[in-house]
Design an enzyme around this catalytic site. Sequence first.
Site, PDB file in Angstrom:
ATOM      1  N   HIS A 399     -19.064  31.230 -40.196  1.00  0.00           N
ATOM      2  CA  HIS A 399     -19.559  30.462 -39.046  1.00  0.00           C
ATOM      3  C   HIS A 399     -20.890  30.951 -38.470  1.00  0.00           C
ATOM      4  O   HIS A 399     -21.519  30.229 -37.695  1.00  0.00           O
ATOM      5  CB  HIS A 399     -18.500  30.494 -37.941  1.00  0.00           C
ATOM      6  CG  HIS A 399     -18.469  29.264 -37.089  1.00  0.00           C
ATOM      7  ND1 HIS A 399     -19.560  28.415 -36.928  1.00  0.00           N
ATOM      8  CD2 HIS A 399     -17.483  28.720 -36.330  1.00  0.00           C
ATOM      9  CE1 HIS A 399     -19.231  27.425 -36.114  1.00  0.00           C
ATOM     10  NE2 HIS A 399     -17.985  27.583 -35.747  1.00  0.00           N
ATOM     11  N   SER A 514     -16.164  22.351 -28.014  1.00  0.00           N
ATOM     12  CA  SER A 514     -17.477  22.576 -28.607  1.00  0.00           C
ATOM     13  C   SER A 514     -18.296  21.287 -28.602  1.00  0.00           C
ATOM     14  O   SER A 514     -17.792  20.214 -28.913  1.00  0.00           O
ATOM     15  CB  SER A 514     -17.318  23.074 -30.048  1.00  0.00           C
ATOM     16  OG  SER A 514     -18.567  23.290 -30.648  1.00  0.00           O
ATOM     17  N   THR A 525     -24.636  25.248 -30.167  1.00  0.00           N
ATOM     18  CA  THR A 525     -23.571  24.505 -29.487  1.00  0.00           C
ATOM     19  C   THR A 525     -23.604  24.824 -27.996  1.00  0.00           C
ATOM     20  O   THR A 525     -24.224  25.786 -27.559  1.00  0.00           O
ATOM     21  CB  THR A 525     -22.180  24.878 -30.035  1.00  0.00           C
ATOM     22  OG1 THR A 525     -21.972  26.288 -29.869  1.00  0.00           O
ATOM     23  CG2 THR A 525     -22.047  24.491 -31.492  1.00  0.00           C
TER      24      THR A 525
END
Length: 683
Positions: A399, A514, A525
Amino acid sequence: MLCLKGSGGRFWRPQQPPRDWWGFLSLPRVGSGAGAGAARDYWRSGDQQLVSSTWDLDHHYVHRSVIPTLHFQQSLPRLPVPNVEDSIKRYLAAQKPLLRENEYRITEKLAKDFKNGVGKKLQRHLVELDKKNSHTSYISGPWLDMYLSARDPIVINSNPFLILKRDPQESYNRQIMRATNLVVSAMKFLNSLRNNILEPDIYFVNPEWNKSKKFKRFLSFLPTSVSWYGAYFAEAYPLDMSQYVHLFNSSRIPKQDKDQLFSDPGARHLLVMRNGHFYVFNILDPIGNILHPHEIRAHLINILQDKETIAEYPLGYLTTENRNTWAAAREQLLKAGNEESIYKIDSAIFCLCLDSFRIEESSHLSHCMLHGYGYNRWFDKSFSLIVAANGDAGINFEHSWGDGIAVVRFLNELYENSTKHPAIEPRSTTAVLSPTNVEKLAFHLNDSIQTAVTIARQKFDKKRHELKVKPFEFRKFGKKYVIQERMSPDAIFQLACQLAAYRHFGKIVPTYESCSTAGFKHGRTEAIRSATIYAKQCAEAFIRDRKKHSVQELRKLINNCSKYHKFLQLEASLGAGFDRHLFALRYLAESRGDPLPEFYQDPAYDYINYNIISTSTLNSPSILLGGFGPVVPDGLGIGYHICDYWVGCNVTAYAETDLDEFLLCLEGSFNDIFDVCEGRPLQ
């Protein structure tokens, strides 16, 4: 038999071309010049008759965009740095439903002192830094550092997963066929990206503009310095595409205290894992053309025919470890003489995991894609394409380098191209190829490394057995019904989660949704805080005082939640949330060596960031399921999708959370919302 570093396979002329096939010979797009000559010479090295070079060379790409991929990147607007006053106001509004009155007063005073004191000073420095770094956003560096500095294992804690729908034609779902078609489509995506002909990410307010070739051609003629503005005036909003550079040939490298991102775009090989063993073969030729799909299939068959059982000491377990522990073990691996093999793993275009087991049911499928059994994964790769024995497929992605918007786009292209234009098909015939050029990676493992693998396996097995995953579906209404009722579908799902949490925990709890800020250069984000004062009022009315309110009053409360949630959603997407801004100010104070402001030492600040409920939407026509692990030990991870006629989600929790009870609460909440919308009193 595996041929270690053997001679390359030869191409044979097929009796007839299969449908939608890309051509039997990989040649450059330009039909003349040195590049084309080099390609012809390269393929003439074989002793078999080669196929004519008149095949459609565009089959090397998912598509050929009129607008260059990075056409808007230069003129994208920059992510705004919010005012401290606005962020504190939003922060206090989000704290209100979570705190008792006396707790709120303490938090309010600390927040106002911060706003009028040290916060102003930090804000000034942050704005100055932002002006000096006009090529990026104020959050990009700090957010990446946050990911890379985290020491918890990335499996479950960080890496999300997404599951593709099965191929509509069931005969294409055999493991090798599905894997080959997906791999070829992934390579076509890579070629489109690197040749700057991948369609840019654009959000069209008017979908008709997306279908207009004239409009797209007009945009392509605009100078890159103003191209974004041309799209903006037509209500088309280009998105940041800077994350795509890390999609291929990338890995997260464990280091003490802070990891690193590694990329080698020059590497041409694919990494394949099977039973914890590692195999590589070149999937691109020296000038970037994709290996023939039937030869790719032959390589994969060759790997499956290697009758090795599960590796005695599968190194993949090390990627499930604490990052400092893994960093130390990696150093031992390198010192033991494994540099070349480790480099081939790190630099591979991506990792293909061919699992040896079939999927039993949906929960098993989610477990497989989120963490698997550990031995057949390398969680540090930018993404791993996982294909089970029965053809179920999905990806697990690291991620730190990027967010869901880039990965979902990639998966959409992957699914559409592999199902509409499969590289191989059940009725296509293939001659037997000469020995394939597959290399099985070898490792030297001393006692210390073997012990590290054993310990990592024990920790991982304990962790995965504690995790529960369950899908949920509500079939009474979906997106169309909610829109017909003049409400926000996302707001209604989030409200249902708040009602369920109130039922389950007896109170409103910190909740995270998110929201992408990809509309800005190097945006990442922002958080939507859906545990609002309006959600609290609604939860109390629906659950604690359900007999005291009329249907009309309850409906008004739902409408209030929907309106406010839409407002928060818009703020977040425009970079006007508070979470990232306050995080950046704290990061700046720590990086300067300043004392941590009292504001950040407030227990209420820790509490609002202890997200009991963490959510993310996964709406996509190609995705069956998706999700991620809970972000706190007693929390819930909820990946959800809102379809036209139903709503679904995939929920994860650890053993200490009663997941079945929460899902019953969620179902009851949806039923209550539906009854009120239908004008029926609550029972």
